[in-house]
Design an enzyme around this catalytic site. Structure first.
Site, mmCIF file in Angstrom:
data_model
loop_
_atom_site.group_PDB
_atom_site.id
_atom_site.type_symbol
_atom_site.label_atom_id
_atom_site.label_comp_id
_atom_site.label_asym_id
_atom_site.label_seq_id
_atom_site.Cartn_x
_atom_site.Cartn_y
_atom_site.Cartn_z
ATOM 1 N N ASP A 126 0.844 -1.197 0.000
ATOM 2 C CA ASP A 126 0.000 0.000 0.000
ATOM 3 C C ASP A 126 0.880 1.248 0.000
ATOM 4 O OD1 ASP A 126 0.915 -0.184 2.626
ATOM 5 O OD2 ASP A 126 -1.053 -0.531 3.506
ATOM 6 N N ASN A 170 -8.237 -1.702 13.892
ATOM 7 C CA ASN A 170 -9.652 -1.845 13.525
ATOM 8 C C ASN A 170 -9.860 -3.034 12.593
ATOM 9 O OD1 ASN A 170 -8.556 -0.938 11.162
ATOM 10 N ND2 ASN A 170 -9.748 0.936 11.022
ATOM 11 N N HIS A 191 -8.090 -3.634 9.834
ATOM 12 C CA HIS A 191 -7.761 -3.409 8.421
ATOM 13 C C HIS A 191 -6.509 -4.201 8.030
ATOM 14 C CE1 HIS A 191 -5.251 0.422 9.467
ATOM 15 N NE2 HIS A 191 -4.413 -0.546 9.186
ATOM 16 N N GLU A 210 -9.833 -0.653 4.612
ATOM 17 C CA GLU A 210 -10.451 -0.230 5.864
ATOM 18 C C GLU A 210 -11.792 -0.941 6.054
ATOM 19 O OE1 GLU A 210 -8.794 1.496 7.899
ATOM 20 O OE2 GLU A 210 -7.745 3.195 7.001
HETATM 21 C C1 GLP Z 1 -1.202 0.689 8.814
HETATM 22 C C2 GLP Z 1 -0.876 0.119 7.418
HETATM 23 C C3 GLP Z 1 -0.966 -1.375 7.400
HETATM 24 C C4 GLP Z 1 -0.336 -1.900 8.662
HETATM 25 C C5 GLP Z 1 -1.257 -1.623 9.807
HETATM 26 C C6 GLP Z 1 -0.738 -2.020 11.163
HETATM 27 O O1 GLP Z 1 -2.171 1.686 8.726
HETATM 28 N N1 GLP Z 1 -1.657 0.664 6.347
HETATM 29 O O2 GLP Z 1 -0.335 -1.896 6.234
HETATM 30 O O3 GLP Z 1 -0.136 -3.280 8.553
HETATM 31 O O4 GLP Z 1 -1.673 -0.258 9.795
HETATM 32 O O5 GLP Z 1 0.295 -1.187 11.540
HETATM 33 P P1 GLP Z 1 1.303 -1.534 12.720
HETATM 34 O O6 GLP Z 1 2.082 -2.720 12.269
HETATM 35 O O7 GLP Z 1 2.137 -0.301 12.881
HETATM 36 O O8 GLP Z 1 0.465 -1.829 13.906
#
Ligand code: GLP
Length: 239
Positions: free
Chosen positions: A66, A135, A137, A142
């Site tokens: 992404d 959440n 995602h 989302e």
């Molecule tokens: C972010 C990214 C995701 C990521 C997720 C968890 O918003 N878009 O690709 O995997 O949230 O993030 P983290 O690993 O910092 O908890």
């Protein structure tokens, strides 16, 4: 479903070892990787693990999961910058190919189509590695994302925008581009990574189901190649 649970102190080494195994088993692996904080300790270890084993990622294609829209090339919060700095620049020999959505094009929608064509030209994704948003995602899919959603421009939720501030994008972007649920589910294998007690509640929700677009990670539950790799802190946490 039942996750694989690894002691927290061993988790990053174990996941880096498994990635090196996957590369050894298929030297031309097409590997889609996330950013966020969860995989960073794995990326820190992977080059050393490959070196120690005499392995190489020279034939591997890395696909970016992404990207934020509206940040200039090289911005420190951009997913491609983070993947380059934390992993790609440290691999010697370098990976064969890096495919990322060209978000700097005037029309990001046409960039999504070009990205999907490039990924399928590379043979499709063998393994997609995902972090887990609080959440539920995955990537920037989302809540509300459909199981058949393509790679697309998405509006970011307040929690994802808040995370972007933490990465150094202030003001945070309002939109991003994500590999869709459909191309994620088309991958041969999917690993969902979750670490830390703050992921406990959402991890439990995902593992127990039911499948719902309100928690996009649950849309992965029917996939035959799905593995959830959690550390003990996430597996035990309930926050
Ligand atoms: C972010 C990214 C995701 C990521 C997720 C968890 O918003 N878009 O690709 O995997 O949230 O993030 P983290 O690993 O910092 O908890």
């Amino acid at each position: 479903m039942t996750p694989e649970v690894i002691p927290s102190a061993e988790w990053a080494d174990a996941v880096a070892g498994r990635l090196a195994d996957a590369i050894a088993a298929n030297p031309s692996l097409v590997l889609c990787l996330p950013t966020g904080s969860t995989p960073l300790p794995v990326y820190d270890r992977l080059p050393g693990v490959l070196r120690a084993r005499g392995g190489s990622a020279a034939g591997v294609t890395i696909v970016g999961l992404d990207e934020f829209l509206g940040l200039p090339p090289g911005h420190r919060a951009r997913c491609d910058t983070i993947l380059r700095h934390r992993l790609l620049d440290r691999l010697d020999p370098p990976v064969g190919r890096f495919i990322a959505v060209e978000v700097d094009r005037a029309d990001p929608r046409s960039a999504c189509a070009a990205f999907e064509a490039e990924v399928s030209g590379a043979g499709g994704i063998d393994l997609v590695v995902l972090g887990l948003g609080r959440n539920g995602h995955v990537g920037m899919n989302e809540p509300g994302s459909r199981i058949d959603s393509p790679t697309r421009v998405v509006e970011l939720t307040p929690s994802t925008r808040e995370a972007a501030i933490g990465y150094g994008a202030d003001p945070p972007p309002t939109h991003g581009v994500t590999l869709g649920m459909a191309p994620i589910l088309a991958a041969r294998e999917i690993w969902v990574l979750a670490t830390g007690p703050e992921k406990g509640t959402i991890l439990q929700r995902v593992l127990e189901g039911p499948t719902s677009p309100d928690v996009p990670a649950t849309l992965l539950l029917g996939h035959e190649g799905l593995t959830v790799i959690a550390d003990e802190a996430a597996a035990k946490g309930r926050r």
